[in-house]
Motif scaffolding. Structure first.
Motif, mmCIF file in Angstrom:
data_model
loop_
_atom_site.group_PDB
_atom_site.id
_atom_site.type_symbol
_atom_site.label_atom_id
_atom_site.label_comp_id
_atom_site.label_asym_id
_atom_site.label_seq_id
_atom_site.Cartn_x
_atom_site.Cartn_y
_atom_site.Cartn_z
ATOM 1 N N THR A 158 37.046 0.352 -33.280
ATOM 2 C CA THR A 158 36.145 1.251 -32.558
ATOM 3 C C THR A 158 35.405 0.494 -31.467
ATOM 4 O O THR A 158 35.205 1.005 -30.352
ATOM 5 C CB THR A 158 35.140 1.901 -33.526
ATOM 6 N N THR A 216 35.594 1.015 -27.298
ATOM 7 C CA THR A 216 34.324 1.236 -26.604
ATOM 8 C C THR A 216 34.196 0.297 -25.414
ATOM 9 O O THR A 216 33.797 0.707 -24.308
ATOM 10 C CB THR A 216 33.142 1.020 -27.567
ATOM 11 N N SER A 264 36.606 1.402 -22.658
ATOM 12 C CA SER A 264 36.097 2.581 -21.961
ATOM 13 C C SER A 264 35.010 2.194 -20.969
ATOM 14 O O SER A 264 34.983 2.669 -19.828
ATOM 15 C CB SER A 264 35.555 3.591 -22.975
ATOM 16 N N GLY A 288 37.437 7.621 -24.558
ATOM 17 C CA GLY A 288 36.446 8.438 -25.256
ATOM 18 C C GLY A 288 37.063 9.283 -26.347
ATOM 19 O O GLY A 288 36.502 9.431 -27.438
ATOM 20 N N PHE A 318 37.946 6.978 -29.175
ATOM 21 C CA PHE A 318 36.720 6.615 -29.893
ATOM 22 C C PHE A 318 36.374 7.700 -30.916
ATOM 23 O O PHE A 318 36.027 7.400 -32.065
ATOM 24 C CB PHE A 318 35.567 6.441 -28.903
ATOM 25 N N ARG A 346 36.338 7.184 -34.990
ATOM 26 C CA ARG A 346 35.111 7.404 -35.737
ATOM 27 C C ARG A 346 35.323 8.330 -36.914
ATOM 28 O O ARG A 346 34.545 8.348 -37.855
ATOM 29 C CB ARG A 346 34.038 8.002 -34.804
#
Length: 215
Positions: free
Chosen positions: A96, A100, A103, A208, A211, A215
């Motif tokens: 993750t 991030t 991105s 995104g 992500f 999650r």
């Protein structure tokens, strides 16, 4: 008298669903990472003069390629740091974090000011983005192979881990497809002015989505 053979327990529908979700999340993350890595190299010819002044296109491209090379130096660092983080805090959290960072890097490149707007500050933003990309893809490559293997069903782990390379190639093909599409949609002047930012906006949006999946 030999003991009776016990057949292995079939995985439940919920377990199969979780494995599929894990494989999709791991594969798509790797795809996005390599997409962002590839589009920098393929679109550099269009944005090199936006960050470095002068009348010599070769010098501008060499300066842009020098920033590109910094990402390769950071890849082993990212593999070491994020590999340790994955062991301590779990593959999911490490992966993750990698997406991030990728991105954020894509977004930085997409909004980076040109030399005419902010001088060499735009090149510094580009450098920071490449540092993040190097850390990110180094950590992704190290952790995703392990994660895809662990997430696969016993007896299919070779197949599961192969998605790392498959998704890497698909990310590069996606970047190439966007490059060809933009070349046939926009003029060269438009690509050099603002069109080169489009693939990095896509990269931030793709990351995104990944992500959210991770999650």
């Amino acid at each position: 008298m030999s003991a009776p053979t016990v057949a292995p327990k079939s995985p439940s529908r919920e377990e199969r669903r979780k494995r599929r979700t894990a494989l999709i999340g791991g594969s798509l993350g790797n795809l996005v990472e390599w997409y962002d890595w590839f589009v920098y190299a393929s679109f550099a010819i269009y944005f090199a003069d936006s960050f470095f002044p002068g009348d010599n296109p070769t010098t501008q491209l060499m300066n842009t390629a020098g920033i590109f090379a910094v990402g390769f130096l950071m890849r082993p660092v990212g593999g070491w740091i994020l590999g340790r983080a994955a062991d301590r805090h779990g593959r999911k959290s490490a992966l993750t974090l990698t997406v991030t960072m990728m991105s954020a890097a894509a977004l930085l490149i997409a909004v980076a000011p040109t030399y005419g707007q902010a001088g060499y500050f735009g090149a510094l933003v580009l450098l920071l983005a490449r540092l993040l990309q190097g850390l990110s893809i180094g950590g992704e490559y190290a952790a995703s192979a392990t994660y895809l293997t662990e997430a696969s069903a016993p007896g299919r782990r070779g197949l599961g881990s192969s998605f790392q390379y498959v998704s890497m190639t698909c990310g590069q093909l996606l970047g190439l497809g966007i490059l060809i599409t933009l070349q046939h949609t926009l003029t060269t002047a438009q690509l050099e002015s603002w069109g080169w930012r489009i693939p990095f906006v896509f990269g931030a949006l793709f990351a995104g989505v990944v992500f959210w999946l991770r999650r």
